[in-house]
Design an enzyme around this catalytic site. Structure first.
Site, PDB file in Angstrom:
ATOM      1  CG  HIS A  99      27.237  33.398  39.938  1.00  0.00           C
ATOM      2  ND1 HIS A  99      27.694  32.876  41.197  1.00  0.00           N
ATOM      3  CD2 HIS A  99      28.120  33.013  39.161  1.00  0.00           C
ATOM      4  CE1 HIS A  99      28.766  32.228  40.959  1.00  0.00           C
ATOM      5  NE2 HIS A  99      29.137  32.283  39.807  1.00  0.00           N
ATOM      6  N   PRO A 119      39.699  33.380  45.096  1.00  0.00           N
ATOM      7  CG  PRO A 119      40.988  31.285  45.557  1.00  0.00           C
ATOM      8  CD  PRO A 119      41.399  32.793  45.125  1.00  0.00           C
ATOM      9  CE  LYS A 164      42.453  29.116  35.844  1.00  0.00           C
ATOM     10  NZ  LYS A 164      43.390  28.680  36.927  1.00  0.00           N
ATOM     11  CB  ILE A 165      39.441  35.879  36.258  1.00  0.00           C
ATOM     12  CG1 ILE A 165      38.776  34.429  36.021  1.00  0.00           C
ATOM     13  CG2 ILE A 165      38.567  36.936  36.251  1.00  0.00           C
ATOM     14  CD1 ILE A 165      37.451  33.867  36.668  1.00  0.00           C
ATOM     15  CD  GLU A 167      25.685  33.155  44.140  1.00  0.00           C
ATOM     16  OE1 GLU A 167      26.510  34.104  44.102  1.00  0.00           O
ATOM     17  OE2 GLU A 167      25.988  32.183  43.385  1.00  0.00           O
ATOM     18  CB  THR A 219      32.790  39.239  38.603  1.00  0.00           C
ATOM     19  OG1 THR A 219      34.575  39.102  38.856  1.00  0.00           O
ATOM     20  CG2 THR A 219      32.214  40.441  38.244  1.00  0.00           C
ATOM     21  CB  SER A 220      35.531  36.400  43.226  1.00  0.00           C
ATOM     22  OG  SER A 220      36.070  35.207  43.066  1.00  0.00           O
ATOM     23  NE  ARG A 221      32.457  30.210  43.836  1.00  0.00           N
ATOM     24  CZ  ARG A 221      32.414  30.326  42.456  1.00  0.00           C
ATOM     25  NH1 ARG A 221      32.224  31.435  41.855  1.00  0.00           N
ATOM     26  NH2 ARG A 221      32.857  29.109  41.839  1.00  0.00           N
ATOM     27  CG  ASP A 227      47.445  36.551  43.883  1.00  0.00           C
ATOM     28  OD1 ASP A 227      47.984  35.767  44.814  1.00  0.00           O
ATOM     29  OD2 ASP A 227      46.826  36.436  43.140  1.00  0.00           O
ATOM     30  CG  ASP A 278      28.027  37.857  38.074  1.00  0.00           C
ATOM     31  OD1 ASP A 278      26.931  37.968  37.669  1.00  0.00           O
ATOM     32  OD2 ASP A 278      28.659  36.604  38.025  1.00  0.00           O
TER      33      ASP A 278
HETATM   34  P1  NAD Z   1      43.001  31.276  39.770  1.00  0.00           P
HETATM   35  O1  NAD Z   1      43.269  30.201  40.638  1.00  0.00           O
HETATM   36  O2  NAD Z   1      43.378  31.350  38.448  1.00  0.00           O
HETATM   37  O3  NAD Z   1      43.511  32.539  40.553  1.00  0.00           O
HETATM   38  C1  NAD Z   1      42.840  32.998  41.926  1.00  0.00           C
HETATM   39  C2  NAD Z   1      44.165  33.875  42.276  1.00  0.00           C
HETATM   40  O4  NAD Z   1      43.736  34.267  43.680  1.00  0.00           O
HETATM   41  C3  NAD Z   1      45.502  33.117  42.507  1.00  0.00           C
HETATM   42  O5  NAD Z   1      46.553  34.169  41.879  1.00  0.00           O
HETATM   43  C4  NAD Z   1      45.664  33.085  43.711  1.00  0.00           C
HETATM   44  O6  NAD Z   1      47.259  33.284  44.200  1.00  0.00           O
HETATM   45  C5  NAD Z   1      44.913  34.214  44.494  1.00  0.00           C
HETATM   46  N1  NAD Z   1      44.796  34.107  45.796  1.00  0.00           N
HETATM   47  C6  NAD Z   1      44.435  32.828  46.666  1.00  0.00           C
HETATM   48  N2  NAD Z   1      44.252  33.034  47.707  1.00  0.00           N
HETATM   49  C7  NAD Z   1      44.326  34.300  47.995  1.00  0.00           C
HETATM   50  C8  NAD Z   1      44.575  35.390  49.140  1.00  0.00           C
HETATM   51  N3  NAD Z   1      44.397  34.805  50.474  1.00  0.00           N
HETATM   52  N4  NAD Z   1      44.619  36.792  48.795  1.00  0.00           N
HETATM   53  C9  NAD Z   1      45.064  37.062  47.903  1.00  0.00           C
HETATM   54  N5  NAD Z   1      44.749  36.455  46.653  1.00  0.00           N
HETATM   55  C10 NAD Z   1      44.646  34.937  46.849  1.00  0.00           C
HETATM   56  O7  NAD Z   1      41.379  31.629  39.552  1.00  0.00           O
HETATM   57  P2  NAD Z   1      40.443  32.351  38.523  1.00  0.00           P
HETATM   58  O8  NAD Z   1      40.088  31.434  37.243  1.00  0.00           O
HETATM   59  O9  NAD Z   1      41.031  33.701  38.148  1.00  0.00           O
HETATM   60  O10 NAD Z   1      39.155  32.715  39.155  1.00  0.00           O
HETATM   61  C11 NAD Z   1      39.014  33.283  40.476  1.00  0.00           C
HETATM   62  C12 NAD Z   1      37.796  33.141  41.030  1.00  0.00           C
HETATM   63  O11 NAD Z   1      36.739  33.689  40.241  1.00  0.00           O
HETATM   64  C13 NAD Z   1      37.331  31.683  41.429  1.00  0.00           C
HETATM   65  O12 NAD Z   1      37.789  31.140  42.458  1.00  0.00           O
HETATM   66  C14 NAD Z   1      35.854  31.759  41.354  1.00  0.00           C
HETATM   67  O13 NAD Z   1      35.526  32.045  42.631  1.00  0.00           O
HETATM   68  C15 NAD Z   1      35.271  33.139  40.638  1.00  0.00           C
HETATM   69  N6  NAD Z   1      34.855  32.755  39.374  1.00  0.00           N
HETATM   70  C16 NAD Z   1      33.244  33.432  39.048  1.00  0.00           C
HETATM   71  C17 NAD Z   1      32.768  33.238  38.097  1.00  0.00           C
HETATM   72  C18 NAD Z   1      31.230  34.039  37.761  1.00  0.00           C
HETATM   73  O14 NAD Z   1      30.616  33.465  36.906  1.00  0.00           O
HETATM   74  N7  NAD Z   1      30.966  34.878  38.587  1.00  0.00           N
HETATM   75  C19 NAD Z   1      33.248  32.534  37.147  1.00  0.00           C
HETATM   76  C20 NAD Z   1      34.423  31.664  37.509  1.00  0.00           C
HETATM   77  C21 NAD Z   1      35.246  32.109  38.370  1.00  0.00           C
END
Ligand code: NAD
Length: 330
Positions: free
Chosen positions: A295, A206, A154-155, A263, A232-234, A174, A258
Site C-alpha cells: 500500500h 472505490p 481522478k486516478i 492487509e 492499486t485501489s482496495r 464505470d 498494492d
Molecule cells: P474517484 O472517486 O475520483 O473515482 C472513482 C471512480 O469509480 C468514479 O468514476 C466512480 O464513478 C467509479 N465507480 C464507483 N462505483 C463503481 C462501480 N460500482 N463500478 C465501476 N466504477 C465505479 O476516486 P479516485 O481518487 O480515482 O480513487 C479511486 C480509488 O483508489 C479510491 O476509492 C481508493 O480506494 C483508491 N486509492 C488507493 C490509493 C493507494 O495508495 N493504493 C491511494 C488513493 C486512492
C-alpha cells in the site's frame, strides 16, 4: 483543536507538523491503529485523525463518541473503513482528503505493469550476482496492447493518460462516463466485455458494497487467458482465493497488487522477524508472476504534503464552525 492522530509514522508527523504551523492545533501522535481496543487513547480528544487501516466500525465509533470525540479527519480519499451510518447517528462528522495526488497512484500502477512485464525485480537481482542471462525475462510490447480501466475517476483518468502515452488501446467500465476519458479516446463497455478484451485490467473504483469482490470466480472466467490484473485501489475488490485459483490455472498470467483484502494485520509494519500467519497472503507470495507492494501507491512527498494540508484545513473548517467541502455524507 486537540487531535489524536492514529497510525502515526515519522513521515506523517513531519508533514502534519509543517501543515499545522499556521493553524495551531494540538496534535498528539499515537503509533497504534485505531480499533475498538485502542479507542480509549482518544479519551477527551474532540477530534481523531485516522488512516486507511484504522477500524472505524460501530464498536470503535461508539467508544470514541462516549469519550468525547465529535470529528474524524481521515488522511485518505477512501472511507470504506468507516461505518458512516453509525457516525451520523452518533453525531460524529467525518471529513476526508478526496484528492491529493492521483498521479502518485496512477504512476505506481504503471510501475507494477512494467515490473511484471519486463521483470525488473528479477533482472536487478540477477545482474548484481553477475548473472546476465535473459532466460525468463521475456516481455511484450505495451504498444498496441488493450488496457481495461475499471473506474475512471481522478486516478483512472491519470492512468488512462499514462497508458495512452505507451500507445495502448483503452477501454473502460464505470457507472458514469468521464468526459476527460472520452476526449482521450477511451471506449466505455460493460464489465464482461472489458474483461474479455483486455490484455491488462487495472482497478481504480472505490470499495463499496457493489464493488466488493468485483473480481471473483465468476468474473475471472471472462478474462483473456494469461492476462494481467493490477489492483492499486482496495484489497476487497478481489476475492483472493479465486485469484489464487486463476493464477494456478494461468488464466491470470500476471498479478500486481498494492492492496490486499486482509492487509490491516500486515501492511505499514516491519514484520521481518515475525512468522506471518496469513496462509493466503503467503501463497500469493510464492508465485513468480505476482508482484506485491505494501500500500505504497500514494507514497510520494507531493501526496503526503497535500494530505497533511487538506487534513489540517478540514479540521480548522470544522473547529471554526464552517461548512467543510470534504465532509463525507451518506
Ligand atoms: P474517484 O472517486 O475520483 O473515482 C472513482 C471512480 O469509480 C468514479 O468514476 C466512480 O464513478 C467509479 N465507480 C464507483 N462505483 C463503481 C462501480 N460500482 N463500478 C465501476 N466504477 C465505479 O476516486 P479516485 O481518487 O480515482 O480513487 C479511486 C480509488 O483508489 C479510491 O476509492 C481508493 O480506494 C483508491 N486509492 C488507493 C490509493 C493507494 O495508495 N493504493 C491511494 C488513493 C486512492
Amino acid at each position: 483543536m486537540k487531535v489524536a492522530i492514529f497510525s502515526a509514522k515519522n513521515y506523517d508527523r513531519q508533514f502534519l507538523q509543517e501543515a499545522n504551523q499556521d493553524h495551531g492545533h494540538e496534535l498528539v501522535y499515537f503509533e497504534p491503529r485505531l480499533t475498538s481496543e485502542t479507542a480509549a487513547l482518544a479519551t477527551d480528544f474532540p477530534a481523531v485523525c485516522a488512516f486507511i487501516n484504522d477500524e472505524l466500525n460501530a464498536e470503535t465509533l461508539e467508544a470514541i463518541s462516549a469519550n468525547g470525540t465529535k470529528l474524524i479527519a481521515l488522511r485518505s480519499a477512501g472511507f470504506n473503513n468507516v461505518d458512516i451510518e453509525t457516525a451520523v447517528k452518533l453525531g460524529i462528522t467525518v471529513v476526508r482528503v478526496p484528492a491529493y495526488s492521483p498521479y502518485a497512484v496512477a504512476e505506481h500502477a504503471a510501475g507494477l505493469i512494467l515490473t511484471l512485464n519486463r521483470k525488473y525485480h528479477r533482472a536487478y537481482s540477477r545482474v548484481r550476482e553477475s548473472n546476465f542471462s535473459l532466460n525468463g525475462l521475456l516481455g511484450f510490447d505495451l504498444h498496441g496492447s488493450t488496457v481495461g480501466i475499471v473506474g475512471t475517476g481522478k486516478i483512472g483518468v491519470c492512468f488512462a493518460q499514462i497508458m495512452k502515452g505507451f500507445g495502448c488501446k483503452l477501454i473502460a467500465y464505470d457507472v458514469f462516463q468521464n468526459p476527460s476519458c472520452l476526449e482521450l479516446g477511451v471506449k466505455y463497455v460493460d464489465l464482461p466485455e472489458l474483461l474479455a478484451n483486455s490484455d491488462i485490467v487495472s482497478l481504480h473504483c472505490p470499495l463499496t458494497p457493489e464493488t466488493y469482490h468485483i473480481i471473483n470466480a465468476e468474473s475471472l472466467q471472462y478474462f483473456k487467458q494469461g492476462s494481467m490484473l493490477i489492483n492499486t485501489s482496495r484489497g476487497g475488490l478481489i476475492d483472493t482465493k479465486a485469484i489464487i485459483d486463476a493464477l494456478k490455472s494461468r488464466k491470470i498470467g500476471f498479478l500486481g497488487l498494492d492492496v490486499y483484502e486482509l492487509e490491516g494485520n500486515l501492511f505499514f509494519e516491519d514484520l521481518s522477524d515475525e512468522v506471518i500467519q496469513d496462509d493466503i497472503f503467503q501463497r500469493l507470495l510464492t508465485f513468480p508472476n505476482v508482484v506485491i507492494t505494501g500500500h505504497q501507491a500514494f507514497f510520494t512527498r507531493n501526496a503526503l504534503q497535500n494530505i497533511a494540508q487538506t487534513t489540517i484545513s478540514n479540521i480548522t473548517d470544522i473547529a471554526q464552525g464552517k461548512v467543510c467541502a470534504n465532509e463525507v455524507k451518506i
